[in-house]
Scaffold this motif. Structure first.
Motif, PDB file in Angstrom:
ATOM      1  N   ARG A  67       0.546  -1.373   0.247  1.00  0.00           N
ATOM      2  CA  ARG A  67       0.076   0.108  -0.042  1.00  0.00           C
ATOM      3  C   ARG A  67       0.758   1.389  -0.298  1.00  0.00           C
ATOM      4  N   SER A  80       3.794   1.940  -0.746  1.00  0.00           N
ATOM      5  CA  SER A  80       4.741   2.040  -2.525  1.00  0.00           C
ATOM      6  C   SER A  80       4.114   3.430  -3.008  1.00  0.00           C
ATOM      7  N   CYS A  81       5.450   3.725  -3.136  1.00  0.00           N
ATOM      8  CA  CYS A  81       5.499   5.208  -4.498  1.00  0.00           C
ATOM      9  C   CYS A  81       4.820   4.838  -5.682  1.00  0.00           C
ATOM     10  N   GLY A  82       5.316   3.490  -5.611  1.00  0.00           N
ATOM     11  CA  GLY A  82       5.226   3.625  -7.448  1.00  0.00           C
ATOM     12  C   GLY A  82       6.368   3.749  -8.545  1.00  0.00           C
ATOM     13  N   TRP A  83       7.428   4.080  -8.399  1.00  0.00           N
ATOM     14  CA  TRP A  83       8.441   4.937  -8.827  1.00  0.00           C
ATOM     15  C   TRP A  83       9.582   3.617  -9.571  1.00  0.00           C
ATOM     16  N   CYS A  84       9.201   2.546  -8.809  1.00  0.00           N
ATOM     17  CA  CYS A  84      10.193   1.515 -10.042  1.00  0.00           C
ATOM     18  C   CYS A  84       8.811   0.364  -9.473  1.00  0.00           C
ATOM     19  N   THR A  85       9.492  -0.184 -11.147  1.00  0.00           N
ATOM     20  CA  THR A  85       8.392  -1.741 -11.548  1.00  0.00           C
ATOM     21  C   THR A  85       8.688  -2.579 -10.359  1.00  0.00           C
ATOM     22  N   CYS A 119       9.342  -2.886  -7.445  1.00  0.00           N
ATOM     23  CA  CYS A 119       7.961  -3.010  -6.417  1.00  0.00           C
ATOM     24  C   CYS A 119       6.644  -2.652  -6.099  1.00  0.00           C
ATOM     25  N   ARG A 120       6.527  -1.499  -7.436  1.00  0.00           N
ATOM     26  CA  ARG A 120       4.976  -1.354  -7.703  1.00  0.00           C
ATOM     27  C   ARG A 120       4.325  -2.625  -8.287  1.00  0.00           C
ATOM     28  N   GLU A 121       4.349  -3.402  -8.937  1.00  0.00           N
ATOM     29  CA  GLU A 121       4.366  -4.473  -8.997  1.00  0.00           C
ATOM     30  C   GLU A 121       4.568  -5.657  -8.606  1.00  0.00           C
ATOM     31  N   THR A 158      15.864  -1.863  -6.711  1.00  0.00           N
ATOM     32  CA  THR A 158      14.819  -1.361  -6.987  1.00  0.00           C
ATOM     33  C   THR A 158      15.972   0.615  -6.220  1.00  0.00           C
TER      34      THR A 158
END
Length: 427
Positions: A344, A346-351, A353-355, A392
């Protein structure tokens, strides 16, 4: 009331955590450290802190004096420098800085003031967790008192040193507490990590040299300057100087926080201070320093809780506030709680971590529901490796993989039972 000499960080704090006034803080020795620092050159202050072996209490454990030493000195053409106090405490299982912020905010301010003097900064920011309302009120009062006492502002204590301190309340995301994300947030930008190098010491806030230190770290600094590096070293059981705020949560008899000598063992914290396991429960494992550290087990009770010893045992000291896993709690369920949090936040900046984190969570939920298969176990193993350090942008995903990777090592049989029985054995 605890002994302030043995517990310099918390010895003056009242049981109800009502913040000390400036008068009370000074009566207890407050601002002796700043007075001592102002008699030295900034570089000498850095040297005193370096000799104390103070390591950052936010989790990374880098040597504070050395960190300050990376800030360029005597180059006014570089423009302003900054000190940023990281008070955005949001790690699962961690609440130690809150104790200091609410009970003795002037100690934090004095530490930030000395840090600013040591790196020739004239502005400091305290980046506070949004939910710490009591700490916010205490800090605002303390800053006003410090200005009123000429301990902030122009010509502090009659010297030529000037400093302004600003309180910034966080937007309330975990990434706001990550060093580079925090600097972006202070600049009014999205809280995402920055590519490194350059590091904050040379290009931090608004691209200027910046020292970022944790609340507990800065709280140690006045005492080092007031009493000397050797006194600070002598407080510890190991070569890593000072005391440490340790904690325990979970099904222990007395959950709480305690300021103890650095290097106090896992067993002493767990059994003597936390009172052992709650009645009817047995120890299965513990995360020694918050949700982003690897599990230790009963065989590690003699490990000293300092950065080097816990690392040798296969984990990280982190914040030093342990989360205990008992024998009636499903390890998979505990992992789900942790991975939900990290996915929840994760800032979504790198794939990766985001995925990757949602995929880990999905696999764990399937296993816990009895719908898992052997491939899910393989997916977890791959992610524990592929989301590790170096893959990451920042430490969020590698931190999330610490409990997962160690659970696959220590609690693999529990996970396999979920797969073979097609249900959670704890339900």
């Amino acid at each position: 009331m605890p002994d302030p000499d043995a517990k310099p960080l918390t010895g003056l704090i009242r049981p109800d955590r009502r913040a000390l006034t400036l008068e009370e803080y000074q009566a207890g020795g407050g601002y002796a450290g700043l007075r001592a620092a102002l008699k030295l050159e900034p570089g000498q202050v850095q040297h005193q802190v370096e000799k104390s072996n103070l390591r950052g209490r936010g989790g990374a454990g880098f040597f504070t004096g050395k960190k300050w030493g990376f800030v360029p000195m005597g180059q006014p053409e570089l423009g302003p420098k900054y000190v940023v106090c990281n008070a955005d405490e949001m790690e699962p299982g961690t609440m130690k800085d809150r104790w200091l912020l609410e009970g003795n905010p002037l100690q934090v301010i004095e530490g930030a003031t000395i840090a600013a003097y040591a790196i020739e900064a004239k502005a400091a920011y305290i980046f506070l967790r949004w939910g710490y309302k009591k700490a916010q009120a205490a800090m605002l009062r303390a800053i006003a008192e410090a200005y009123g006492g000429r301990l902030l502002g122009r010509n502090i204590l009659g010297s030529s040193f000037d400093l302004d301190v600003h309180l910034h309340v966080s937007a309330g995301r975990y990434m706001c507490g990550e060093e580079e994300g925090m600097l972006n947030a202070l600049e009014g930008q999205r809280a995402v990590p920055r590519s490194k190098p350059p590091y904050a010491a040379t290009s931090g806030l608004w691209g200027k040299p910046t020292a970022v230190n944790n609340v507990e770290t800065l709280s140690c600094v006045p005492h080092i300057l007031a009493h000397g590096p050797q006194w600070f070293l002598d407080l510890s059981h190991t070569s890593e100087g000072g005391t440490k705020i340790y904690g325990a949560s979970g099904r222990v008899a007395r959950p709480g926080l305690w300021e103890l000598p650095m290097g106090t063992t896992v067993g002493e914290i767990l059994h003597e201070h936390a009172g052992g396991m709650a009645s009817g429960y047995a120890l299965r494992g513990l995360l020694p320093g918050g949700g982003s550290t690897a599990f230790l087990t009963e065989k590690h009770v003699n490990v000293r809780m300092d950065f080097a010893s816990v690392s040798t045992a296969g984990s990280n000291l982190g914040t030093g506030t342990m989360i205990v896993l008992d024998d009636r709690t499903c390890p998979v369920s505990m992992l789900i709680s942790l991975e939900q949090f990290f996915a929840r936040e994760s800032c979504g900046w790198c794939t990766p971590c985001r995925e990757g984190l949602p995929w880990v969570l999905k696999s764990l939920l399937e296993i816990e529901a009895g719908r898992g298969c052997d491939e899910d176990l393989q997916v977890l193993e791959e992610h524990a490796r592929l989301l590790g350090p170096g893959n990451t942008f920042c430490a969020l995903a590698p931190g999330a993989m610490m409990p997962l990777g160690s659970a696959l090592q220590y609690f693999r049989g529990d996970i396999e039972r979920h797969l073979s029985e097609h249900r959670c054995p704890w339900r």
